[in-house]
Design a protein around this motif. Structure first.
Motif, PDB file in Angstrom:
ATOM      1  N   ALA A 125      16.184   5.523 -35.295  1.00 14.75           N
ATOM      2  CA  ALA A 125      17.056   4.091 -35.715  1.00 14.75           C
ATOM      3  C   ALA A 125      18.552   4.485 -35.003  1.00 14.75           C
ATOM      4  CB  ALA A 125      16.993   4.216 -37.074  1.00 14.75           C
ATOM      5  N   ASP A 126      18.906   5.883 -35.130  1.00 14.93           N
ATOM      6  CA  ASP A 126      20.347   5.960 -34.771  1.00 14.93           C
ATOM      7  C   ASP A 126      20.490   6.077 -33.281  1.00 14.93           C
ATOM      8  OD1 ASP A 126      19.975   6.450 -37.602  1.00 14.93           O
ATOM      9  OD2 ASP A 126      21.932   7.374 -37.543  1.00 14.93           O
ATOM     10  N   ALA A 127      19.882   7.097 -32.743  1.00 15.58           N
ATOM     11  CA  ALA A 127      19.864   7.108 -31.219  1.00 15.58           C
ATOM     12  C   ALA A 127      18.937   6.440 -30.404  1.00 15.58           C
ATOM     13  CB  ALA A 127      19.334   8.532 -31.043  1.00 15.58           C
ATOM     14  N   GLY A 128      18.153   5.421 -31.099  1.00 17.85           N
ATOM     15  CA  GLY A 128      17.551   4.443 -30.388  1.00 17.85           C
ATOM     16  C   GLY A 128      16.279   5.079 -29.177  1.00 17.85           C
ATOM     17  N   GLN A 129      15.982   6.297 -29.733  1.00 12.45           N
ATOM     18  CA  GLN A 129      14.900   6.996 -28.828  1.00 12.45           C
ATOM     19  C   GLN A 129      13.430   6.909 -29.249  1.00 12.45           C
ATOM     20  OE1 GLN A 129      16.142   8.245 -25.653  1.00 12.45           O
ATOM     21  NE2 GLN A 129      17.721   6.593 -26.651  1.00 12.45           N
ATOM     22  N   VAL A 130      12.586   6.184 -28.530  1.00 18.16           N
ATOM     23  CA  VAL A 130      11.400   6.151 -29.129  1.00 18.16           C
ATOM     24  C   VAL A 130      10.344   7.476 -28.455  1.00 18.16           C
ATOM     25  CG1 VAL A 130       9.083   4.958 -28.758  1.00 18.16           C
ATOM     26  CG2 VAL A 130      11.252   3.643 -28.907  1.00 18.16           C
ATOM     27  N   SER A 131      10.100   8.285 -29.673  1.00 15.70           N
ATOM     28  CA  SER A 131       9.312   9.415 -29.370  1.00 15.70           C
ATOM     29  C   SER A 131       7.950   9.505 -30.066  1.00 15.70           C
ATOM     30  CB  SER A 131      10.240  10.740 -29.592  1.00 15.70           C
ATOM     31  OG  SER A 131       9.357  12.024 -29.464  1.00 15.70           O
ATOM     32  N   PHE A 132       6.837   9.629 -29.305  1.00 15.99           N
ATOM     33  CA  PHE A 132       5.580   9.813 -29.806  1.00 15.99           C
ATOM     34  C   PHE A 132       5.023  11.003 -29.990  1.00 15.99           C
ATOM     35  CE2 PHE A 132       5.082   5.297 -28.550  1.00 15.99           C
ATOM     36  CZ  PHE A 132       5.335   4.536 -29.826  1.00 15.99           C
ATOM     37  N   ALA A 187      22.404  11.700 -43.430  1.00 19.09           N
ATOM     38  CA  ALA A 187      23.387  10.803 -44.232  1.00 19.09           C
ATOM     39  C   ALA A 187      25.072  11.098 -43.416  1.00 19.09           C
ATOM     40  CB  ALA A 187      23.381  10.736 -45.745  1.00 19.09           C
ATOM     41  N   ALA A 188      25.099  12.326 -43.285  1.00 18.71           N
ATOM     42  CA  ALA A 188      26.146  12.907 -43.106  1.00 18.71           C
ATOM     43  C   ALA A 188      26.537  12.411 -41.592  1.00 18.71           C
ATOM     44  CB  ALA A 188      26.278  14.328 -43.176  1.00 18.71           C
ATOM     45  N   LEU A 189      25.819  12.652 -40.764  1.00 19.22           N
ATOM     46  CA  LEU A 189      25.759  12.257 -39.295  1.00 19.22           C
ATOM     47  C   LEU A 189      26.342  11.044 -38.988  1.00 19.22           C
ATOM     48  CD1 LEU A 189      25.300  13.013 -36.233  1.00 19.22           C
ATOM     49  CD2 LEU A 189      22.898  11.869 -36.491  1.00 19.22           C
ATOM     50  N   ARG A 190      25.936   9.990 -40.188  1.00 17.85           N
ATOM     51  CA  ARG A 190      26.160   8.518 -39.974  1.00 17.85           C
ATOM     52  C   ARG A 190      27.761   8.343 -40.350  1.00 17.85           C
ATOM     53  NH1 ARG A 190      21.324   4.671 -41.863  1.00 17.85           N
ATOM     54  NH2 ARG A 190      20.075   5.204 -40.062  1.00 17.85           N
ATOM     55  N   GLY A 191      28.232   9.280 -41.062  1.00 16.97           N
ATOM     56  CA  GLY A 191      29.552   9.189 -41.434  1.00 16.97           C
ATOM     57  C   GLY A 191      30.646   9.632 -40.349  1.00 16.97           C
ATOM     58  N   THR A 192      30.098  10.349 -39.436  1.00 14.62           N
ATOM     59  CA  THR A 192      31.046  10.828 -38.343  1.00 14.62           C
ATOM     60  C   THR A 192      31.160  10.023 -37.143  1.00 14.62           C
ATOM     61  OG1 THR A 192      28.841  11.937 -37.220  1.00 14.62           O
ATOM     62  CG2 THR A 192      29.938  13.334 -39.034  1.00 14.62           C
ATOM     63  N   GLY A 193      32.084  10.160 -36.586  1.00 15.16           N
ATOM     64  CA  GLY A 193      32.531   9.323 -35.333  1.00 15.16           C
ATOM     65  C   GLY A 193      31.238   9.769 -34.275  1.00 15.16           C
ATOM     66  N   THR A 194      30.513  10.803 -34.308  1.00 12.71           N
ATOM     67  CA  THR A 194      29.692  11.136 -33.302  1.00 12.71           C
ATOM     68  C   THR A 194      28.366  10.212 -33.707  1.00 12.71           C
ATOM     69  OG1 THR A 194      30.329  13.319 -33.157  1.00 12.71           O
ATOM     70  CG2 THR A 194      28.280  12.666 -32.320  1.00 12.71           C
ATOM     71  N   ARG A 225      28.430   7.430 -35.177  1.00  8.12           N
ATOM     72  CA  ARG A 225      28.689   5.850 -35.012  1.00  8.12           C
ATOM     73  C   ARG A 225      28.628   5.757 -33.425  1.00  8.12           C
ATOM     74  NH1 ARG A 225      32.572   5.433 -38.833  1.00  8.12           N
ATOM     75  NH2 ARG A 225      34.130   6.341 -37.815  1.00  8.12           N
ATOM     76  N   ARG A 226      28.930   6.612 -32.738  1.00 11.33           N
ATOM     77  CA  ARG A 226      28.922   6.459 -31.242  1.00 11.33           C
ATOM     78  C   ARG A 226      27.502   6.439 -30.887  1.00 11.33           C
ATOM     79  NH1 ARG A 226      32.776  10.719 -30.936  1.00 11.33           N
ATOM     80  NH2 ARG A 226      34.696   9.679 -31.588  1.00 11.33           N
ATOM     81  N   MET A 227      26.735   7.508 -31.568  1.00  7.26           N
ATOM     82  CA  MET A 227      25.184   7.336 -31.093  1.00  7.26           C
ATOM     83  C   MET A 227      24.381   6.080 -31.602  1.00  7.26           C
ATOM     84  SD  MET A 227      22.674  10.116 -32.908  1.00  7.26           S
ATOM     85  CE  MET A 227      23.056  11.777 -32.123  1.00  7.26           C
ATOM     86  N   ARG A 228      25.183   5.264 -32.465  1.00  4.27           N
ATOM     87  CA  ARG A 228      24.450   4.096 -32.622  1.00  4.27           C
ATOM     88  C   ARG A 228      24.896   3.085 -31.804  1.00  4.27           C
ATOM     89  NH1 ARG A 228      24.954   2.274 -38.678  1.00  4.27           N
ATOM     90  NH2 ARG A 228      26.708   3.803 -38.970  1.00  4.27           N
ATOM     91  N   VAL A 229      26.281   2.999 -31.440  1.00  4.31           N
ATOM     92  CA  VAL A 229      26.609   1.987 -30.546  1.00  4.31           C
ATOM     93  C   VAL A 229      25.866   2.058 -29.244  1.00  4.31           C
ATOM     94  CG1 VAL A 229      28.574   1.790 -28.886  1.00  4.31           C
ATOM     95  CG2 VAL A 229      28.737   1.840 -31.476  1.00  4.31           C
ATOM     96  N   ALA A 230      25.666   3.612 -28.849  1.00  6.01           N
ATOM     97  CA  ALA A 230      24.988   3.929 -27.460  1.00  6.01           C
ATOM     98  C   ALA A 230      23.561   3.318 -27.408  1.00  6.01           C
ATOM     99  CB  ALA A 230      25.176   5.165 -27.251  1.00  6.01           C
ATOM    100  N   SER A 231      23.075   3.356 -28.708  1.00  7.06           N
ATOM    101  CA  SER A 231      21.473   3.123 -28.903  1.00  7.06           C
ATOM    102  C   SER A 231      21.484   1.331 -28.780  1.00  7.06           C
ATOM    103  CB  SER A 231      20.933   3.524 -30.061  1.00  7.06           C
ATOM    104  OG  SER A 231      20.556   2.684 -30.931  1.00  7.06           O
ATOM    105  N   VAL A 232      22.370   0.809 -29.333  1.00  4.91           N
ATOM    106  CA  VAL A 232      22.427  -0.833 -29.529  1.00  4.91           C
ATOM    107  C   VAL A 232      22.716  -1.101 -27.795  1.00  4.91           C
ATOM    108  CG1 VAL A 232      23.340  -2.846 -30.383  1.00  4.91           C
ATOM    109  CG2 VAL A 232      23.117  -0.991 -31.833  1.00  4.91           C
TER     110      VAL A 232
END
Lengths: 243, 578
Positions: free
Chosen positions: B50-57, B173-180, B182-189
């Motif tokens: 969800a955050d990094a957008g990486q599909v790993s099976f 949860a903490a990761l989501r609060g950091t700039g990193t 947020r950038r991860m989610r932006v890069a994934s979208v």
């Protein structure tokens, strides 16, 4: 006849059509002109049921077909010929034509139905058993039109019939559409280039930014300077030409 | 919204471990230790998906590798559990990095297949290298010191599992609060939009795979004391699929999703329907299917969505351009005067896509502090040129300079640092961030949130913090994307068809915004636009592109009178000879 009233539609949350009104009468050719991105193809797709309008009304012979599924719209007697001459590439010319008739339901004589087509486009008879993908671009456009013709729709919508065709191929195709309209079909043609189909049209509507900016008979608009101005985004509705 | 999920998740984890221990139910205590190990892995998978957008099976293979390595080091080689624990995590990290490598090249389901193949091969490898792994006989590891129940029936192992699972939830949860984060989610979208914001998507994917491998490795290493036995059969491909499904069933991206997902998918078939053990796989499939039918966004996701729908309706403050345009603190970035009068210089740009020559020898100079219009028919190469300038496409020949410095050999995310910003034909708005965060991510690029734009819009902050951009109309999203770019302090702005989809009135407002950007903020703007109407009104200079070549350039009045240009746009006969 086809009647469109205050039609609004778009893709997702991006609005494209903003209140389109138009009417296409049997026996007449309505030409819709407009620059790139004006919403011409979106209009045809919305009328044909591929895009659900957000507001407005589409009527075919008095029957409300707004938001009806494309296959229902086709059965009701409206046919959309998409741009880029779409045919079934792996079927023969003959089978492509037979598919066109398939919706008519009643018994039919293939020879009688396709005779007028072969008269105008003899090349299709010569290549009757060739696969459609082996036809040239112009021949595929002929086939796409022929497929719509044999279905004998009440309304024909035709998206940029001249697109990607050599200059020499365009006149016979337009002449075919003219003859077809004369049989009592309402024909709507979309073109981007102003002059291509102006000579065969009866009515003309100029679209820009999702709305019809100017409409009239082909004779009226032929000499109207405003047509070019709209294309060039130079002033309309009393706005200043330059800042 | 996120906090109650976190509390719920942590409570769920703690209670599921403490309660069976207190009640002295060895069966449930054991089951829930396994469940919580799986929750840890699923939390990592959730972050990755969800955050990094990486599909790993293939997360099951990471888990199994850590467990097996720990088993070998501790049970076969006779080292202490501490050594096995570290070795297990190290092994998982190595495999995690191997997963990250293909992610630099392939995405989506292609990446899924690469990782899936690792999950398929892994148990076979364990059997094939039986001299090392004991093969199908497995490895028995006895760690009485760790597994004996102590106070309140809790062993050291249960405490470690509880701590690990809770740490995973808190960490996510903490990761989501950091700039990193947020950038991860932006890069994934939108990797493209991320690059234009100065973010390198590859680096963030690497980080996400590493973090996921770390968490999964710890869970794998803890699997050894929990089970006391490691065998290849425990790590078949269904385990990897199970982790992926758990995230989906719980609700992809929801913090508490993995807890609920694992509980449902593990406990229902294994514990509640245990008497049907022959049909375990069937039960597992049925549960997943029924849940997905009933809760299309996952269990937690569907609940959250319903709650949000009820809450929001109330207040959605539209973006008020006047507040921006009239702000007294609106100012350009305080940098030294531009080194060259030309902000953008394109020289001899050539680009070919297979047989199509998209750009042939294009020269373009955009003066600093001016609005330059770039117009031309469909397929004339406008967007290609824009992509070349913003570094998303490499040139076959020629070069691009920004403020005099050659930029055409730099990666896109580096250009943002040179002051380049761009918008896209479809506004790149990040749906799972609030409207306010969408603005902030722009300011993030500069490393400080102290931006006049954010101050000017401060009074909207409360309304925009709770609301997601999916409530905004298209024109508002366009403005949001543009303001986000302003917040990056980019001084060269590339706008790709900003007027598309705007009404006449909205276009007028947008024209005002463009003039404001030029006159008040001193921005240089390259405007690619089909709407000539807008171009005549805001551009200082216009270049006309046709079939990959600049065919005319000049002031708006000159261009409007140029017969060749008129013919080009109206399709008149004299353009046919081109």
């Amino acid at each position: 006849m086809l009647r469109v009233a205050d039609l609004h539609a778009g893709y997702g949350r991006v609005p494209v059509l903003r209140g389109i009104d138009l009417a296409a009468r049997p026996g007449e050719i309505l030409l819709i002109l407009g620059p790139n991105g004006a919403g011409k193809s979106t209009l045809l797709r919305t009328i044909a049921g591929f895009i659900r309008p957000t507001a407005g009304r589409v009527e075919l012979d008095g029957r409300d077909i707004t938001g009806t599924a494309p296959e229902e719209v086709t059965r009701a007697g409206l046919r959309l010929v998409l741009d880029g001459h779409r045919v079934f590439p792996r079927l023969t010319v003959r089978d492509n034509l037979r598919l066109g008739v398939a919706f008519r339901g009643r018994q039919f004589d293939f020879g009688t139905i396709v005779a007028p087509v072969f008269e105008v486009f003899p090349i299709l008879r010569d290549k009757l058993h060739a696969q459609a993908r082996d036809l040239s671009g112009g021949q595929q456009q002929m086939l796409a039109l022929a497929q719509a013709f044999v279905a004998q729709p009440k309304v024909l919508l035709c998206d940029e019939p001249s697109l990607g065709l050599a200059q020499a191929l365009i006149p016979p195709i337009l002449a075919f559409l003219r003859r077809w309209a004369a049989q009592g079909t309402a024909v709507v043609i979309v073109e981007q280039q102003i002059e291509v189909a102006l000579d065969i049209a009866d009515q003309v509507a100029i679209m820009e930014r999702g709305a019809i900016q100017l409409a009239g008979t082909a004779a009226e608009l032929k000499r109207d300077k405003r047509v070019q101005e709209i294309y060039l985004g130079l002033g309309e509705r009393g706005e200043p030409l330059m800042p | 919204m996120a906090r109650w999920q976190l509390v719920l998740g942590i409570l769920g984890v703690a209670i599921s471990i403490v309660l069976p221990a207190l009640l002295g139910s060895a069966y449930w205590a054991h089951n829930f230790l396994v469940v919580n190990l799986f929750v840890t892995v699923a939390v990592m998978q959730n972050m990755l998906l969800a955050d990094a957008g990486q599909v790993s099976f293939g997360q099951g293979a990471l888990f199994g590798l850590a467990a097996t390595t720990t088993g070998i080091v501790t049970g076969l080689w006779g080292y202490g559990y501490g050594a096995g624990f570290v070795a297990g995590i190290a092994a998982a990290l190595v495999l995690g990095l191997l997963f990250a490598l293909p992610a630099l090249r392939v995405q989506g389901y292609y990446l899924g297949f690469v990782t899936l193949s690792a999950a398929v091969v892994f148990p076979q490898l364990l059997v094939a290298f039986d001299s090392l792994t004991n093969g199908i006989n497995g490895i028995t590891v006895s760690l009485p010191g760790l597994t004996q129940a102590g106070r309140a029936g809790l062993s050291w192992t249960s405490l470690l599992v509880m701590a690990t699972t809770i740490a995973a939830l808190l960490g996510h949860a903490a990761l989501r609060g950091t700039g990193t984060g947020r950038r991860m989610r932006v890069a994934s979208v939108s990797p493209e939009a991320a690059m234009t914001l100065g973010i390198a998507p590859g680096r963030l994917r690497f980080l996400a795979f590493t973090l996921a491998a770390l968490g999964t490795g710890i869970a794998g290493a803890l699997y050894v004391p929990v089970l006391g036995f490691v065998s290849p059969y425990a790590f078949r491909v269904d385990l990897s699929i199970f982790f992926f499904f758990s995230v989906i069933v719980g609700g992809s991206g929801e913090l508490a999703g993995p807890v609920i997902g694992v509980w449902i998918l593990y406990l229902v078939p294994n514990a509640i329907l245990a008497q049907l053990s022959v049909y375990r796989l069937l039960a597992y499939g049925m549960v997943a299917l029924l849940i997905m039918l009933a809760f299309p966004d996952g269990v937690v996701g569907s609940v959250v969505k319903a709650l949000r729908r009820r809450q929001m309706r109330a207040q959605i403050a539209p973006i008020d351009l006047a507040a921006v345009l009239q702000d007294e603190n609106a100012q350009a970035r305080n940098t030294a005067a531009p080194t060259a009068a030309a902000a953008i210089t394109v020289q001899g740009a050539r680009k070919r896509f297979d047989r199509l020559l998209a750009l042939s020898d294009v020269d373009l100079t955009v003066a600093a502090g001016r609005v330059h219009g770039l117009v031309g028919p469909n397929g004339s190469g406008k967007t290609t040129l824009l992509n070349v300038i913003s570094g998303l496409i490499r040139l076959d020949g020629g070069e691009v300079r920004l403020h005099g410095a050659v930029s055409s050999r730099l990666p896109a995310h580096r250009l943002a640092a040179l002051g380049l910003g761009r918008t896209f034909q479809t506004p790149r708005v990040f749906e799972d961030m609030s409207i306010w965060q969408n603005l902030e991510i722009g300011a993030d690029l500069r490393g400080t949130r102290n931006h006049w734009l954010l101050h000017a819009l401060q009074r909207f902050r409360p309304a925009w913090t709770g609301n997601r951009p999916d409530l905004l109309a298209h024109a508002q999203r366009r403005v949001l994307e543009t303001l986000r770019m302003v917040a990056t302090d980019a001084d060269i702005l590339l706008l790709d068809e900003p007027a598309a989809g705007l009404s006449a009135e909205e276009r007028r407002d947008f024209a005002t915004l463009i003039r404001f950007l030029r006159d008040r903020l001193g921005k240089t703007i390259l405007l690619v636009e089909h709407d000539l109407h807008l171009v005549w009104r805001v551009a200082d200079r216009i270049s006309v592109l046709d079939a990959g070549q600049i065919v005319a350039e000049g002031a708006p009045a000159e261009i409007a009178d140029n017969p060749r240009v008129r013919a080009l746009f109206t399709g008149a006969a004299d353009a046919a000879g081109r």
